[in-house]
Design an enzyme around this catalytic site. Structure first.
Site, PDB file in Angstrom:
ATOM      1  N   GLU A 223      39.709 -33.817  79.865  1.00 33.93           N
ATOM      2  CA  GLU A 223      38.851 -32.672  80.162  1.00 33.93           C
ATOM      3  C   GLU A 223      37.511 -33.228  80.618  1.00 33.93           C
ATOM      4  O   GLU A 223      36.698 -33.657  79.793  1.00 33.93           O
ATOM      5  CB  GLU A 223      38.692 -31.781  78.919  1.00 33.93           C
ATOM      6  CG  GLU A 223      39.992 -31.171  78.420  1.00 33.93           C
ATOM      7  CD  GLU A 223      40.604 -30.199  79.411  1.00 33.93           C
ATOM      8  OE1 GLU A 223      39.882 -29.752  80.322  1.00 33.93           O
ATOM      9  OE2 GLU A 223      41.798 -29.897  79.289  1.00 33.93           O
ATOM     10  N   CYS A 257      29.841 -28.154  80.366  1.00 28.48           N
ATOM     11  CA  CYS A 257      30.721 -28.727  81.393  1.00 28.48           C
ATOM     12  C   CYS A 257      31.106 -27.726  82.467  1.00 28.48           C
ATOM     13  O   CYS A 257      31.435 -28.114  83.586  1.00 28.48           O
ATOM     14  CB  CYS A 257      31.977 -29.308  80.745  1.00 28.48           C
ATOM     15  SG  CYS A 257      32.939 -28.121  79.779  1.00 28.48           S
TER      16      CYS A 257
END
Length: 470
Positions: A223, A257
């Site tokens: 990720e 993010c």
């Protein structure tokens, strides 16, 4: 709320990583974690532990990021609770075997698809959302029946210590164990063989993780991040778009993010949007954001100095103020940004939002597609055909229409990257499946055995095989 001091690790004199992994493997081999009742109880204890340690977790996040307890709960701890609740109610059904009849060419049998845990998995978490991005994958791994080594980020040391103590208070060390430390400890840990590796963090470190996993042929989920574009069409509701963009960009001081990394705005609405963004920032953080208790700070001076360097890549239309002593950077919108400037080359990960303009739909699509595939893509507009066109012609890990960030917290949606922004998905059922191996099983009765598959291969057998294999 005053900063707290991270206590020393109670595992400073713990056995070597190889010895710790051997104990986890021995516990996994007992089969205890495969029992649904065991996993359900583990998730219940996990949720109880989160409640018991809530005050400590909130204080730790404030110490690391000066992030308000309300924001930490709303965007970090609360989503972790929700993920736990969602998975606890459903994981038993996800794990049921799927039965069926085999295909004709398999000569009449039954099939079964089993879901089995991988074994001992390593989860390396991130500092910016230390609970959701570290404990969230832990929920999936435990629901699937794995034993876990958890490595919180050393960049947020208070949160790491709080996670360590939560886990020690909740789980047996042969079931879930926490390893703390920095690059040296992580490098040593990665020399060991795990059955699965799950990493959240930067693309640069993601490459290191993948290389380490390749030594043992360990499957991975990465990720990562990237420059998530936010396209604002001329048909957008600008006031509402500005409110949602400002919130999605400046929560956690932009250290998210999936935060909008740059604005790509139709030239007809660029100036009005800047005005609305200024109003939205004032509503969220007041006329002097430095005094707001709800605006977090940059995690460290290295990150602070990198971000301040970006401020010279354009002209601040909003914000631009900063204070190194307190690691404060004002919510900032940059105009006049060169697409080739440093601020447009790497993920910003801070409260700086470059604004670029476009003239035509195709120009906007070409701009996005000329860059690496991002973790998220945002579209604001009231033209459904335009929205669908963008979704069909671009690639990203996830996307929102007339919204930002919220897809990350929806347990019904898969979350993950594509290309440079990562590989694999998790959350809800997708996380359960990520940490499960699908095992295909073929069953055959012993009461009858068709001779057609065995040599010698006669013309008759050949015709029958061709018939069944069509």
């Amino acid at each position: 709320m005053q900063p707290i001091t991270a206590p020393p690790s109670p595992f400073a004199d713990s056995p070597s990583y190889a010895e710790q992994l051997a104990r986890l493997r021995a516990y996994f081999a007992t089969g205890a974690t495969s029992e649904v009742a065991f996993r359900r109880e583990a998730l219940r204890r996990f949720q109880d532990g989160l409640k018991r340690h809530e005050a400590r977790l909130l204080e730790a996040s404030y110490a690391d990021l000066r992030r308000s307890p309300a924001e930490t709960y709303g965007i970090d701890l609360g989503p972790t609770h929700h993920e736990l609740s969602y998975v606890r109610r459903r994981f038993a059904g996800w794990g049921r075997s799927r039965w069926g009849l085999s295909q004709w060419h398999s000569f009449l049998g039954a099939t079964r698809v089993m879901r089995q845990p991988y074994g001992v998995v390593l989860i390396v978490g991130a500092w910016n959302y230390p609970y959701y991005l570290t404990l969230g994958p832990l929920v999936s791994a435990l629901a699937a029946g794995n034993c876990v080594v958890l490595k919180p980020s050393e960049v947020a040391p208070h949160s790491s210590a709080a996670i360590r103590d939560l886990v020690a208070d909740t789980f047996a060390p042969d079931y879930v164990t926490v390893v703390e430390g920095g690059v040296e400890e992580t490098t040593e840990l990665l020399r060991e063989r795990f059955d699965y590796l799950f990493y959240t963090g930067s693309t640069q470190v993601g490459r290191i993780m993948m290389r380490a996993a390749a030594e043992h042929l360990t499957p991975v989920t990465l990720e990562l991040g990237g420059k998530s574009p936010c396209i604002v069409d001329h048909s957008a509701n600008l006031a509402l778009a500005a409110q949602r963009i400002a919130w999605g960009k400046f929560i956690n001081a932009g250290q998210t993010c999936v935060a909008p990394d740059y604005l790509l705005v139709h030239e007809r609405v660029a100036e009005p949007l800047i005005g609305y963004l200024g109003q939205a920032i004032s509503r969220l953080y007041g006329t002097d954001p430095q005094q707001s208790p709800d605006l977090a700070r940059i995690v460290g001076l290295r990150h602070f100095d990198r971000l301040v360097g970006y401020l010279t890549d354009g002209t601040p239309a909003i914000g631009g103020q900063h204070d190194r002593a307190t690691r404060y950077i004002a919510p900032t919108v940059l105009r006049g940004v060169d697409p080739e400037s440093p601020v447009m080359q790497a993920e910003i990960f801070g409260p700086i939002l470059p604004l670029l303009t476009y003239r035509t739909d195709d120009e906007a699509l070409a701009f996005v597609n000329a860059r690496e595939r991002p973790l998220a893509l945002y579209i604001f507009g009231e033209r459904p055909d335009f929205t669908e066109h963008v979704l069909q012609r671009t690639h990203s890990g996830g996307a929102c229409v007339n919204e930002t960030v919220m897809h990350l917290a929806d347990s019904r949606l898969p979350f993950g990257g594509v290309g440079q922004s990562g590989m694999g998905q998790y959350h809800g059922r997708y996380g359960y499946e990520t940490f499960s191996h699908l095992r295909g099983v073929h069953y055959k009765s012993t009461w009858f055995d068709l001779p057609v598959r065995y040599p010698p291969y006669t013309a008759t057998k050949n015709r029958l095989v061709r018939f069944f294999m069509r």
